[in-house]
Design a protein around this motif. Structure first.
Motif, PDB file in Angstrom:
ATOM      1  N   VAL B 248       0.799  -1.166   0.110  1.00 22.32           N
ATOM      2  CA  VAL B 248       0.055  -0.116  -0.031  1.00 22.32           C
ATOM      3  C   VAL B 248       0.807   1.215  -0.091  1.00 22.32           C
ATOM      4  O   VAL B 248       0.340   2.180  -0.630  1.00 22.32           O
ATOM      5  CB  VAL B 248      -1.121  -0.047   1.130  1.00 22.32           C
ATOM      6  CG1 VAL B 248      -0.174   0.119   2.665  1.00 22.32           C
ATOM      7  CG2 VAL B 248      -1.873   1.207   0.943  1.00 22.32           C
ATOM      8  N   GLY B 249       2.088   1.142   0.617  1.00 16.63           N
ATOM      9  CA  GLY B 249       2.863   2.476   0.582  1.00 16.63           C
ATOM     10  C   GLY B 249       3.682   3.004  -0.633  1.00 16.63           C
ATOM     11  O   GLY B 249       4.059   4.026  -0.698  1.00 16.63           O
ATOM     12  N   ASP B 250       3.746   2.003  -1.692  1.00 19.59           N
ATOM     13  CA  ASP B 250       4.711   2.301  -2.798  1.00 19.59           C
ATOM     14  C   ASP B 250       4.640   3.533  -3.388  1.00 19.59           C
ATOM     15  O   ASP B 250       5.507   4.427  -3.417  1.00 19.59           O
ATOM     16  CB  ASP B 250       4.428   0.865  -3.769  1.00 19.59           C
ATOM     17  CG  ASP B 250       4.776  -0.271  -3.400  1.00 19.59           C
ATOM     18  OD1 ASP B 250       5.602  -0.290  -2.613  1.00 19.59           O
ATOM     19  OD2 ASP B 250       4.739  -1.230  -4.120  1.00 19.59           O
ATOM     20  N   PRO B 251       3.238   3.880  -3.712  1.00 13.93           N
ATOM     21  CA  PRO B 251       3.190   5.455  -4.427  1.00 13.93           C
ATOM     22  C   PRO B 251       3.742   6.620  -3.500  1.00 13.93           C
ATOM     23  O   PRO B 251       4.224   7.351  -4.168  1.00 13.93           O
ATOM     24  CB  PRO B 251       1.692   5.791  -4.654  1.00 13.93           C
ATOM     25  CG  PRO B 251       0.745   4.241  -4.033  1.00 13.93           C
ATOM     26  CD  PRO B 251       1.753   3.523  -3.480  1.00 13.93           C
ATOM     27  N   PHE B 252       3.803   6.102  -2.148  1.00 11.71           N
ATOM     28  CA  PHE B 252       4.344   7.358  -1.184  1.00 11.71           C
ATOM     29  C   PHE B 252       5.837   7.612  -1.497  1.00 11.71           C
ATOM     30  O   PHE B 252       6.193   8.708  -1.279  1.00 11.71           O
ATOM     31  CB  PHE B 252       3.965   7.029   0.094  1.00 11.71           C
ATOM     32  CG  PHE B 252       2.550   7.182   0.327  1.00 11.71           C
ATOM     33  CD1 PHE B 252       2.129   8.420   0.987  1.00 11.71           C
ATOM     34  CD2 PHE B 252       1.632   6.091   0.416  1.00 11.71           C
ATOM     35  CE1 PHE B 252       0.339   8.650   1.162  1.00 11.71           C
ATOM     36  CE2 PHE B 252       0.341   6.227   0.723  1.00 11.71           C
ATOM     37  CZ  PHE B 252      -0.225   7.368   0.983  1.00 11.71           C
ATOM     38  N   ALA B 253       6.563   6.831  -1.979  1.00 14.10           N
ATOM     39  CA  ALA B 253       7.893   6.822  -2.062  1.00 14.10           C
ATOM     40  C   ALA B 253       8.143   8.510  -3.071  1.00 14.10           C
ATOM     41  O   ALA B 253       8.607   9.472  -2.819  1.00 14.10           O
ATOM     42  CB  ALA B 253       8.528   5.964  -2.975  1.00 14.10           C
ATOM     43  N   LEU B 254       7.469   8.075  -4.191  1.00 11.86           N
ATOM     44  CA  LEU B 254       7.587   9.350  -5.324  1.00 11.86           C
ATOM     45  C   LEU B 254       6.585  10.467  -4.712  1.00 11.86           C
ATOM     46  O   LEU B 254       6.922  11.538  -5.014  1.00 11.86           O
ATOM     47  CB  LEU B 254       7.245   8.975  -6.784  1.00 11.86           C
ATOM     48  CG  LEU B 254       8.181   7.919  -7.098  1.00 11.86           C
ATOM     49  CD1 LEU B 254       7.978   7.325  -8.496  1.00 11.86           C
ATOM     50  CD2 LEU B 254       9.720   8.303  -6.947  1.00 11.86           C
ATOM     51  N   ASP B 255       5.645  10.212  -4.541  1.00 14.47           N
ATOM     52  CA  ASP B 255       4.730  11.360  -3.945  1.00 14.47           C
ATOM     53  C   ASP B 255       5.009  12.202  -2.849  1.00 14.47           C
ATOM     54  O   ASP B 255       5.091  13.492  -2.815  1.00 14.47           O
ATOM     55  CB  ASP B 255       3.264  10.669  -3.202  1.00 14.47           C
ATOM     56  CG  ASP B 255       2.216  10.413  -4.540  1.00 14.47           C
ATOM     57  OD1 ASP B 255       2.631  10.376  -5.803  1.00 14.47           O
ATOM     58  OD2 ASP B 255       1.208   9.588  -4.201  1.00 14.47           O
ATOM     59  N   SER B 256       5.874  11.526  -2.042  1.00 15.10           N
ATOM     60  CA  SER B 256       6.765  12.306  -0.862  1.00 15.10           C
ATOM     61  C   SER B 256       7.750  13.218  -1.738  1.00 15.10           C
ATOM     62  O   SER B 256       7.644  14.262  -1.075  1.00 15.10           O
ATOM     63  CB  SER B 256       7.345  11.352   0.180  1.00 15.10           C
ATOM     64  OG  SER B 256       8.243  10.767  -0.220  1.00 15.10           O
ATOM     65  N   ILE B 257       8.531  12.773  -2.579  1.00 13.26           N
ATOM     66  CA  ILE B 257       9.065  13.480  -3.334  1.00 13.26           C
ATOM     67  C   ILE B 257       8.636  14.916  -3.885  1.00 13.26           C
ATOM     68  O   ILE B 257       9.102  15.919  -3.792  1.00 13.26           O
ATOM     69  CB  ILE B 257      10.221  12.791  -4.169  1.00 13.26           C
ATOM     70  CG1 ILE B 257      10.786  11.750  -3.330  1.00 13.26           C
ATOM     71  CG2 ILE B 257      11.218  13.756  -5.141  1.00 13.26           C
ATOM     72  CD1 ILE B 257      11.622  10.848  -4.337  1.00 13.26           C
ATOM     73  N   THR B 258       7.443  14.551  -4.578  1.00 11.90           N
ATOM     74  CA  THR B 258       6.563  15.478  -5.388  1.00 11.90           C
ATOM     75  C   THR B 258       6.149  16.472  -4.187  1.00 11.90           C
ATOM     76  O   THR B 258       6.211  17.613  -4.626  1.00 11.90           O
ATOM     77  CB  THR B 258       5.445  14.820  -5.768  1.00 11.90           C
ATOM     78  OG1 THR B 258       6.051  13.912  -6.837  1.00 11.90           O
ATOM     79  CG2 THR B 258       4.689  15.922  -6.776  1.00 11.90           C
ATOM     80  N   ALA B 259       5.799  16.120  -3.172  1.00 11.65           N
ATOM     81  CA  ALA B 259       5.384  17.116  -2.052  1.00 11.65           C
ATOM     82  C   ALA B 259       6.390  17.799  -1.896  1.00 11.65           C
ATOM     83  O   ALA B 259       6.180  19.184  -1.552  1.00 11.65           O
ATOM     84  CB  ALA B 259       4.627  16.270  -0.928  1.00 11.65           C
ATOM     85  N   ALA B 260       7.404  17.388  -1.291  1.00 16.07           N
ATOM     86  CA  ALA B 260       8.618  18.160  -0.908  1.00 16.07           C
ATOM     87  C   ALA B 260       8.901  19.208  -1.822  1.00 16.07           C
ATOM     88  O   ALA B 260       9.307  20.471  -1.835  1.00 16.07           O
ATOM     89  CB  ALA B 260       9.736  17.211  -0.616  1.00 16.07           C
ATOM     90  N   LEU B 261       9.178  18.821  -3.159  1.00 19.59           N
ATOM     91  CA  LEU B 261       9.493  19.872  -4.149  1.00 19.59           C
ATOM     92  C   LEU B 261       8.435  20.839  -4.449  1.00 19.59           C
ATOM     93  O   LEU B 261       8.807  22.052  -4.705  1.00 19.59           O
ATOM     94  CB  LEU B 261       9.913  18.957  -5.535  1.00 19.59           C
ATOM     95  CG  LEU B 261      10.892  18.038  -5.683  1.00 19.59           C
ATOM     96  CD1 LEU B 261      11.273  17.631  -6.738  1.00 19.59           C
ATOM     97  CD2 LEU B 261      12.363  18.636  -4.948  1.00 19.59           C
ATOM     98  N   ILE B 262       7.358  20.476  -4.299  1.00 15.38           N
ATOM     99  CA  ILE B 262       6.062  21.783  -4.636  1.00 15.38           C
ATOM    100  C   ILE B 262       6.240  22.530  -3.647  1.00 15.38           C
ATOM    101  O   ILE B 262       5.860  23.901  -3.561  1.00 15.38           O
ATOM    102  CB  ILE B 262       4.607  20.768  -4.817  1.00 15.38           C
ATOM    103  CG1 ILE B 262       4.721  20.122  -6.089  1.00 15.38           C
ATOM    104  CG2 ILE B 262       3.902  21.948  -4.563  1.00 15.38           C
ATOM    105  CD1 ILE B 262       3.394  19.453  -6.300  1.00 15.38           C
ATOM    106  N   GLY B 263       6.651  21.851  -2.259  1.00 15.07           N
ATOM    107  CA  GLY B 263       6.718  22.961  -1.035  1.00 15.07           C
ATOM    108  C   GLY B 263       8.014  23.718  -1.166  1.00 15.07           C
ATOM    109  O   GLY B 263       8.129  24.592  -0.442  1.00 15.07           O
TER     110      GLY B 263
END
Lengths: 516, 346
Positions: B248-263
């Protein structure tokens, strides 16, 4: 070698700050220091000692081993042999033993002036939180101590090179070190700022701090130094009180031969009305403006300036790395637009960048691959690599370069700095239509022997009609090679001196903004 | 709603702390505007069910993105956080192995998160590239998660599930925990010596070492934080799926990077603010939520996120604060020289 602790009488003598007569126990002792990097023997058995409250000026050409020695003294690098001793007892308790002002600044561009000055020593509240008010106050006090006025909340990346250098100095002085190492601290400073540095070191010395000062500028060397040590080829070739040296003896000790031997004789002057191979007319952009210069066949045209005054930009504009936003570039009298290095190469203008490892060479690839990269389309008809033809083309070039290598398939990363630089030059010698070589600091980190060969090769090339634009931070190199030297200040050419009778002082006074 | 993350300026914050919040202003304004418009335009959006679901959805990403942001600040990256979240969920769903005690489960999950983070940190310290190291541990953690629980399921101790799914007013507990944890982490990264060391290491490791900063400890603790926050994120995920799921956590690896960059955290390190992941996660979650509400086919959500990422970074670039991917293109020696030249002109 004095391994024993200094006795209290020595402390008393030192407190008088005038170590006349019997010298106090040395604060710094280097005992037969030795360091190798692969095939390069960077420092060979260097021994020296420095008393508290004294300044040692370390001289030497690029690549003489000064920075390696400094790094070992600072503890950033482990010696292969020998030892460094810094005697804390030789002076009062101090916050740190050694503080270094690096040649390549070591500030954090993302942090502010105050945060940089206090890095690692931030005043904290009881909660552990950084006390930002105290931090600013501490930084302001440190700046005031050296006499520097800067906005402490400004991010360091917005400062000019000179301001950054001052911040670096302020940070080191604020540490109140037992030993302060200044590695070419004035490369972007103006004379008034050098005065601030001089006064700051005098105050530190009065408190017993010893200073090791590395510089190329002869006038500064005699001003700062109590003692002078000269390195060449990794060895200490001369040392003694500053009064024992003259300018000439210092230069000869550094170069190891008369300057005339390092720099090849000048060519017969060319007719001044010959059509320039490359001319810049009022070229500007990227921080420089209104640059006008012309390179005729057989000429070496120099560009000098303090770090950050636009001389590198001139080289990049001339070589198409940056696009000119104003003015005209003429090649053989015809105006052309240089939109990329590719355009420039097509017009016969080749660029040797200052950072050969980062921007010039492909270190993991072979000598052959590095040499042929610019001429590939000409060596490899129908886009198939043809090794035989490739070899026939590059062997003469390698010979002409006096390149020292095991095989043409050897990785460029394994070569010494001087030989790497030769490969970078050789790349362009394969271009039959080469007109102008643009060189940006071509001998940084190159040993004296290889430098003499590179200089000889440059002279040979210009005698065959090539033009050279030479941007250098080494004023002696410019004086030794260039026919004319254009001196930059704040992005514009502020003066031009003839190469054969220029002095470092002539160039410095223009580079520091004195009108001419 | 959750705009309490906004870049207010409490007196006494450091200059760099304030500067780090600047890029977040834009994202905050956009996401708040999106909330207002959606609240006016869509009745389903205003519904308490939707608000709760949105906040439940945000909590795991908030936590894992904050940890990711910390690692990116030291110019690192952590691809293993997604697998770590999965591992946390399957451990939580194996509550019976720990006597169905909520405290024991939480302790084990956090311990595993810390161990995983330390392993990453030690690997990076030993010289393995962060991308390679965390790629490897990503596979390892996923494997362990699958070994613990081969398919989605298991049973989460009710002592854990009940508080996890608790809702105060319309605000779920995991969301509250996430916000509190992020504020604490932001404070530690922005206003302590450890944080200063983090930014200095991210800007230039060699300079940081020569300034006498504890570079190795800083790197180790950054990965430790990422592991811990990923484990916490996994618990927040349990509150949504009520069970364990090894993938279930798989997408969060890249989503977390996306969120950090957008921030506005620069991928090159040393720039940005951990607090800025809050508006970034809000924006990303809103995108999903609104597209769902308006019945847009869900695959378009990926397209939307990609577009948001590029548009935001382009905006940062245009605004002259080099951040994220674009900072890479600008960080060469040419850019440095150009900047130096600009400095002298002034």
């Amino acid at each position: 070698m004095p391994t024993s602790r200094s006795s209290s009488p020595a402390d008393v003598a030192r407190a008088g700050a005038a170590p006349a007569g019997a010298s106090p126990a040395p604060l710094l002792v280097c005992d037969r220091l030795d360091k190798r990097f692969g095939a390069t023997h960077a420092v060979r058995g260097v021994s020296l000692a420095l008393a508290p409250g004294r300044t040692l000026t370390l001289m030497g050409e690029n690549g003489a081993g000064k920075s390696t020695l400094m790094a070992m003294i600072a503890g950033d690098l482990r010696p292969d042999g020998g030892a460094v001793r810094i005697d804390r007892d030789a002076r009062r308790e101090t916050a740190v033993e050694v503080a270094v002002v690096h040649q390549e600044l070591s500030l954090f561009g993302n942090l502010t002036v105050a945060e940089n000055v206090c890095i690692g020593r931030e005043p904290r509240r009881r909660s552990g939180r950084i006390d930002n008010r105290a931090l600013r106050a501490q930084a302001e006090a440190s700046l005031a101590r050296v006499g520097v006025e800067l906005e402490v909340d400004a991010p360091v990346e917005r400062l000019s090179p000179a301001e950054r250098q001052l911040v670096e100095i302020v940070r080191a002085v604020a540490l109140d070190p037992a030993l302060l190492i200044l590695d070419e601290p004035t490369s972007s400073l103006e004379p008034s700022q050098v005065d601030l540095l001089f006064e700051a070191t005098e105050r530190l010395k009065a408190g017993g701090t010893s200073v090791v000062f590395v510089s190329h500028r002869l006038d500064e060397v005699f001003r700062f130094a109590d003692e002078i040590a000269v390195m060449r080829g990794g060895e200490l070739v001369a040392s003694g009180p500053a009064g024992d040296f003259t300018r000439d003896s210092l230069v000869n000790a550094m170069v190891g031969r008369e300057l005339e031997q390092l720099y090849p004789p000048r060519a017969v002057a060319r007719a001044a009305d010959e059509r320039p191979l490359l001319a810049l007319e009022g070229v500007g952009g990227h921080g420089v403006r209104d640059v006008t210069l012309a390179i005729r066949p057989g000429e070496i045209v120099g560009v000098a300036g303090l770090e950050g005054h636009g001389q590198h930009t001139v080289a990049e504009l001339a070589a198409g790395v940056l696009r000119a936003q104003e003015g005209r570039v003429l090649v053989d009298g015809e105006a052309i637009r240089l939109r990329s290095p590719r355009d420039a190469i097509a017009a016969g203008i080749a660029f040797v960048p200052p950072d050969r490892r980062g921007a010039g060479l492909m270190l993991p690839l072979s000598i052959a691959e590095n040499l042929t990269v610019a001429a590939e389309h000409r060596l490899h008809a129908r886009r198939v690599l043809r090794r035989g033809r490739e070899r026939r083309a590059i062997v003469p070039v390698a010979e002409r370069l006096q390149l020292r290598f095991a095989s043409l398939d050897q990785r460029v990363g394994e070569l010494s700095g001087g030989n790497q630089q030769k490969v970078l030059f050789g790349r362009w010698l394969l271009l039959p239509h080469l007109r102008v070589l643009v060189l940006d600091d071509p001998t940084r980190g190159v040993d004296v022997g290889a430098r003499a060969e590179i200089y000889g090769m440059l002279r040979e090339l210009t005698q065959q009609g090539l033009g050279v634009l030479l941007v250098s931070t080494d004023m002696l190199e410019l004086i030794g090679l260039a026919d004319r030297i254009h001196v930059m200040y704040e992005g514009a050419v502020r003066g031009t001196v003839a190469g054969h009778d220029a002095t470092q002082e002539d160039i410095m006074s223009i580079a520091a903004g004195a009108s001419r | 709603m959750s705009a309490r993350s906004g870049p207010r300026r409490p007196a006494g914050l450091g200059a760099t702390t304030r500067a780090g919040l600047k890029p977040a202003i834009f994202v905050t304004l956009v996401s708040v505007l999106a909330v207002v418009v959606a609240a006016i335009a869509s009745a389903p959006f205003r519904s308490s069910t939707n608000v709760e679901s949105l906040l439940f959805q945000m909590a795991p990403l908030l936590l894992v993105a904050a940890g990711q942001a910390t690692v990116i600040l030291i110019a690192g990256i952590d691809l293993s956080v997604g697998s770590m979240m999965s591992l946390a969920t399957v451990l939580a769903a194996s509550g019976s192995a720990f006597g169905n005690s909520a405290v024991a489960v939480v302790a084990v999950v956090l311990l595993v998160g810390a161990i995983g983070g330390l392993a990453n940190g030690l690997g990076v310290l030993s010289g393995v590239n962060p991308l390679v190291m965390t790629l490897a541990t990503m596979a390892v953690f996923r494997g362990v998660a699958l070994l613990v629980l081969g398919q989605p399921g298991g049973s989460v101790p009710s002592g854990l599930l009940t508080p996890l799914t608790n809702v105060y007013g319309h605000v779920p507990l995991p969301f509250v925990v996430a916000l509190v944890a992020i504020v604490l982490l932001w404070f530690a990264t922005a206003e302590t010596r450890w944080g200063r060391s983090l930014y200095a290491t991210g800007a230039d490791e060699r300079h940081a070492a020569s300034a006498g900063l504890p570079v190795r400890r800083t790197i180790l603790t950054a990965y430790l934080v990422a592991g811990l926050f990923a484990a916490l994120g996994g618990l927040a995920l349990v509150a949504r799926i009520y069970s364990g799921d090894p993938l279930v956590g798989d997408p969060f690896a890249l989503d977390s990077i996306t969120a950090a960059l957008i921030g506005g955290i620069a991928v090159t390190g040393g720039r940005g603010s951990v607090l800025a992941v809050v508006p970034a996660v809000l924006l990303l979650s809103l995108t999903d939520n609104l597209l769902n509400l308006f019945g847009v086919f869900s695959y378009w959500q990926y397209v939307a996120k990609g577009v948001i990422l590029i548009v935001t970074l382009w905006g940062y670039h245009a605004a002259g604060s080099p951040s994220g991917l674009l900072a890479m293109a600008r960080s060469g020696w040419r850019a440095r020289d150009a900047r130096a030249a600009r400095g002298t002109k002034a």
